[in-house]
Design an enzyme around this catalytic site. Structure first.
Site, PDB file in Angstrom:
ATOM      1  N   GLY A 295      41.025  44.052  44.506  1.00  0.00           N
ATOM      2  CA  GLY A 295      40.324  42.766  44.553  1.00  0.00           C
ATOM      3  C   GLY A 295      41.040  41.679  43.788  1.00  0.00           C
ATOM      4  O   GLY A 295      40.412  40.879  43.091  1.00  0.00           O
TER       5      GLY A 295
ATOM      6  N   SER B  40      42.864  39.135  45.021  1.00  0.00           N
ATOM      7  CA  SER B  40      43.209  37.943  45.806  1.00  0.00           C
ATOM      8  C   SER B  40      42.699  36.666  45.161  1.00  0.00           C
ATOM      9  O   SER B  40      43.146  35.571  45.513  1.00  0.00           O
ATOM     10  CB  SER B  40      42.639  38.068  47.226  1.00  0.00           C
ATOM     11  OG  SER B  40      41.225  38.130  47.200  1.00  0.00           O
ATOM     12  N   ARG B  41      41.747  36.785  44.272  1.00  0.00           N
ATOM     13  CA  ARG B  41      41.183  35.593  43.620  1.00  0.00           C
ATOM     14  C   ARG B  41      40.408  36.024  42.372  1.00  0.00           C
ATOM     15  O   ARG B  41      40.324  37.207  42.067  1.00  0.00           O
ATOM     16  CB  ARG B  41      40.254  34.837  44.580  1.00  0.00           C
ATOM     17  CG  ARG B  41      39.086  35.675  45.070  1.00  0.00           C
ATOM     18  CD  ARG B  41      38.100  34.888  45.932  1.00  0.00           C
ATOM     19  NE  ARG B  41      36.949  35.713  46.261  1.00  0.00           N
ATOM     20  CZ  ARG B  41      36.847  36.442  47.365  1.00  0.00           C
ATOM     21  NH1 ARG B  41      37.809  36.423  48.257  1.00  0.00           N
ATOM     22  NH2 ARG B  41      35.771  37.182  47.572  1.00  0.00           N
TER      23      ARG B  41
ATOM     24  N   VAL C 262      37.733  49.206  50.010  1.00  0.00           N
ATOM     25  CA  VAL C 262      37.651  50.318  49.047  1.00  0.00           C
ATOM     26  C   VAL C 262      36.426  51.205  49.267  1.00  0.00           C
ATOM     27  O   VAL C 262      36.355  52.300  48.719  1.00  0.00           O
ATOM     28  CB  VAL C 262      37.675  49.840  47.565  1.00  0.00           C
ATOM     29  CG1 VAL C 262      39.018  49.244  47.191  1.00  0.00           C
ATOM     30  CG2 VAL C 262      36.527  48.900  47.259  1.00  0.00           C
TER      31      VAL C 262
ATOM     32  N   SER D 278      30.030  45.329  34.349  1.00  0.00           N
ATOM     33  CA  SER D 278      29.377  44.034  34.126  1.00  0.00           C
ATOM     34  C   SER D 278      28.445  44.189  32.948  1.00  0.00           C
ATOM     35  O   SER D 278      27.945  45.291  32.680  1.00  0.00           O
ATOM     36  CB  SER D 278      28.562  43.656  35.366  1.00  0.00           C
ATOM     37  OG  SER D 278      27.624  42.641  35.047  1.00  0.00           O
TER      38      SER D 278
ATOM     39  N   TYR E 252      23.022  46.040  41.891  1.00  0.00           N
ATOM     40  CA  TYR E 252      24.281  45.728  41.207  1.00  0.00           C
ATOM     41  C   TYR E 252      24.306  46.385  39.821  1.00  0.00           C
ATOM     42  O   TYR E 252      25.301  47.015  39.431  1.00  0.00           O
ATOM     43  CB  TYR E 252      24.400  44.210  41.098  1.00  0.00           C
ATOM     44  CG  TYR E 252      25.670  43.691  40.476  1.00  0.00           C
ATOM     45  CD1 TYR E 252      26.890  43.772  41.151  1.00  0.00           C
ATOM     46  CD2 TYR E 252      25.658  43.073  39.224  1.00  0.00           C
ATOM     47  CE1 TYR E 252      28.058  43.275  40.590  1.00  0.00           C
ATOM     48  CE2 TYR E 252      26.816  42.567  38.656  1.00  0.00           C
ATOM     49  CZ  TYR E 252      28.014  42.668  39.339  1.00  0.00           C
ATOM     50  OH  TYR E 252      29.165  42.166  38.782  1.00  0.00           O
TER      51      TYR E 252
ATOM     52  N   LYS F  11      26.982  49.225  38.587  1.00  0.00           N
ATOM     53  CA  LYS F  11      27.856  48.959  37.436  1.00  0.00           C
ATOM     54  C   LYS F  11      27.581  49.933  36.284  1.00  0.00           C
ATOM     55  O   LYS F  11      28.497  50.288  35.528  1.00  0.00           O
ATOM     56  CB  LYS F  11      27.707  47.504  36.988  1.00  0.00           C
ATOM     57  CG  LYS F  11      28.234  46.487  38.015  1.00  0.00           C
ATOM     58  CD  LYS F  11      29.725  46.669  38.258  1.00  0.00           C
ATOM     59  CE  LYS F  11      30.323  45.514  39.060  1.00  0.00           C
ATOM     60  NZ  LYS F  11      31.773  45.701  39.282  1.00  0.00           N
TER      61      LYS F  11
HETATM   62  P1  NDP Z   1      35.279  37.432  43.619  1.00  0.00           P
HETATM   63  O1  NDP Z   1      34.204  37.455  44.648  1.00  0.00           O
HETATM   64  O2  NDP Z   1      35.853  36.135  43.209  1.00  0.00           O
HETATM   65  O3  NDP Z   1      36.491  38.408  44.087  1.00  0.00           O
HETATM   66  C1  NDP Z   1      36.203  39.692  44.543  1.00  0.00           C
HETATM   67  C2  NDP Z   1      37.481  40.385  44.977  1.00  0.00           C
HETATM   68  O4  NDP Z   1      37.146  41.717  45.432  1.00  0.00           O
HETATM   69  C3  NDP Z   1      38.166  39.712  46.155  1.00  0.00           C
HETATM   70  O5  NDP Z   1      39.561  39.898  46.069  1.00  0.00           O
HETATM   71  C4  NDP Z   1      37.618  40.492  47.356  1.00  0.00           C
HETATM   72  O6  NDP Z   1      38.479  40.404  48.483  1.00  0.00           O
HETATM   73  C5  NDP Z   1      37.591  41.897  46.781  1.00  0.00           C
HETATM   74  N1  NDP Z   1      36.671  42.806  47.471  1.00  0.00           N
HETATM   75  C6  NDP Z   1      35.326  42.691  47.590  1.00  0.00           C
HETATM   76  N2  NDP Z   1      34.841  43.713  48.309  1.00  0.00           N
HETATM   77  C7  NDP Z   1      35.895  44.505  48.636  1.00  0.00           C
HETATM   78  C8  NDP Z   1      36.037  45.716  49.360  1.00  0.00           C
HETATM   79  N3  NDP Z   1      34.988  46.350  49.907  1.00  0.00           N
HETATM   80  N4  NDP Z   1      37.269  46.253  49.510  1.00  0.00           N
HETATM   81  C9  NDP Z   1      38.342  45.638  48.969  1.00  0.00           C
HETATM   82  N5  NDP Z   1      38.278  44.479  48.264  1.00  0.00           N
HETATM   83  C10 NDP Z   1      37.060  43.923  48.109  1.00  0.00           C
HETATM   84  O7  NDP Z   1      34.677  38.230  42.370  1.00  0.00           O
HETATM   85  P2  NDP Z   1      34.967  38.105  40.786  1.00  0.00           P
HETATM   86  O8  NDP Z   1      36.389  37.833  40.533  1.00  0.00           O
HETATM   87  O9  NDP Z   1      33.927  37.234  40.202  1.00  0.00           O
HETATM   88  O10 NDP Z   1      34.588  39.599  40.328  1.00  0.00           O
HETATM   89  C11 NDP Z   1      35.564  40.611  40.106  1.00  0.00           C
HETATM   90  C12 NDP Z   1      34.887  41.810  39.469  1.00  0.00           C
HETATM   91  O11 NDP Z   1      34.267  41.416  38.253  1.00  0.00           O
HETATM   92  C13 NDP Z   1      33.774  42.432  40.318  1.00  0.00           C
HETATM   93  O12 NDP Z   1      33.779  43.829  40.183  1.00  0.00           O
HETATM   94  C14 NDP Z   1      32.517  41.847  39.702  1.00  0.00           C
HETATM   95  O13 NDP Z   1      31.388  42.659  39.935  1.00  0.00           O
HETATM   96  C15 NDP Z   1      32.908  41.804  38.245  1.00  0.00           C
HETATM   97  N6  NDP Z   1      32.122  40.861  37.451  1.00  0.00           N
HETATM   98  C16 NDP Z   1      32.135  39.521  37.720  1.00  0.00           C
HETATM   99  C17 NDP Z   1      31.405  38.649  36.937  1.00  0.00           C
HETATM  100  C18 NDP Z   1      31.377  37.175  37.177  1.00  0.00           C
HETATM  101  O14 NDP Z   1      30.610  36.481  36.490  1.00  0.00           O
HETATM  102  N7  NDP Z   1      32.159  36.626  38.083  1.00  0.00           N
HETATM  103  C19 NDP Z   1      30.588  39.140  35.825  1.00  0.00           C
HETATM  104  C20 NDP Z   1      30.640  40.573  35.629  1.00  0.00           C
HETATM  105  C21 NDP Z   1      31.387  41.382  36.410  1.00  0.00           C
HETATM  106  P3  NDP Z   1      37.915  40.193  50.000  1.00  0.00           P
HETATM  107  O15 NDP Z   1      37.213  38.867  50.018  1.00  0.00           O
HETATM  108  O16 NDP Z   1      39.130  40.246  50.844  1.00  0.00           O
HETATM  109  O17 NDP Z   1      36.946  41.326  50.242  1.00  0.00           O
END
Ligand code: NDP
Length: 243
Positions: A9, A11-12, A61, A139, A152, A156
């Site tokens: 994950g 990509s961003r 995944v 998280s 969620y 987690k």
């Molecule tokens: P984003 O939504 O910005 O990025 C999520 C990333 O995960 C993307 O690259 C997306 O790519 C990839 N992804 C999602 N589902 C799948 C899948 N099934 N298979 C492969 N890739 C996948 O999320 P964040 O950067 O905010 O979050 C990253 C992590 O941090 C997560 O686990 C989130 O739960 C955790 N987190 C985030 C918090 C927050 O406040 N932002 C707080 C606490 C935890 P694609 O779009 O191509 O699927």
């Protein structure tokens, strides 16, 4: 620090910041996501600009067959990652009583099954090397539980249990397993929240600001490093003191 890391994950958001932070430490990076090709290529470009090897890989995944294919593709292209950062994740919002079977599976599939599949696929190479670093992104809600985010929170919390068990199971093989528990981080995942909600969350955060992806990446880089070899089975909060 050298070697190869897989950051799922990346990509961003948080994953992209982790990939770049590891690249800054001289680590080659397998960048990964499911469909966000443009974002993944941008992360690859940023990593390569730091002088390391980087390449983008794509799979869901939550599908074990796709994760096995991913393992083979990374092996052929870059070698075997000895640093695995399980970051890919999705969230869901709503009352537990309104949650459908499909929604439960969607979140569990990515946030918990995905961590299991990736660990199972990439641990054997670490065991062969007698060195490895696993960092799972959980998280603060996996620690504390969040109202209207029960699925969620459960996924987690599961990641935390898996991490602690792996720390015991893999310690003798020179592999550490830790989790990082972010607070409210400014990424696309939180884009659905109104400005008022974000302001309220900021107010509840003792350090007085929301987190940036780089705040989480700094914690991950430490746990992935050589110098964190005596730290395992831990949940490191990167939440500005929220919990
Ligand atoms: P984003 O939504 O910005 O990025 C999520 C990333 O995960 C993307 O690259 C997306 O790519 C990839 N992804 C999602 N589902 C799948 C899948 N099934 N298979 C492969 N890739 C996948 O999320 P964040 O950067 O905010 O979050 C990253 C992590 O941090 C997560 O686990 C989130 O739960 C955790 N987190 C985030 C918090 C927050 O406040 N932002 C707080 C606490 C935890 P694609 O779009 O191509 O699927």
């Amino acid at each position: 620090m050298a070697g190869l890391a897989l950051v799922t994950g990346s990509s961003r958001g948080i994953g992209a910041a982790i990939a770049v932070s590891l690249a800054q430490e001289g680590v080659d990076v397998a960048v990964h996501c499911r469909t966000d090709r443009e974002g993944a290529e941008e992360t690859v470009r940023r990593c390569r600009a730091l002088g390391v090897r980087a390449q983008a890989f794509f799979c869901d995944v939550s599908d074990s067959a796709q994760v096995e294919r991913l393992r083979g593709e990374i092996h052929s292209a870059l070698g075997d990652p000895l640093v695995l950062v399980n970051n890919a994740g999705v969230d869901a919002f709503g009352l537990l009583t309104d949650t459908t079977d499909a929604e439960w599976r969607r979140v569990m599939g990515t946030d918990l099954d995905g961590v299991f599949y990736c660990c199972r696929a990439f641990i054997p190479a670490m065991v062969r090397e007698k060195w490895g670093r696993i960092v799972n992104i959980t998280s603060m809600w996996g620690v504390a539980g969040a109202s209207c985010e029960a699925v969620y929170s459960a996924a987690k919390a599961g990641v935390i249990g898996l991490t602690k068990a792996l720390a015991r199971e893999l310690g003798p093989s020179g592999i550490t397993a830790n989790a990082v528990a972010p607070g409210v981080i400014r990424t696309e995942m939180n884009a659905r929240h109104s400005a008022e909600t974000m302001a309220a969350l900021c107010e509840e955060t003792p350090v007085g600001r929301l987190g940036e992806p780089e705040d989480v990446a700094a914690a991950v880089s430490f746990l992935a490093s050589e110098r964190a070899g005596f730290v395992t089975g831990q949940v490191l909060g990167a939440d500005g003191g929220y919990i």
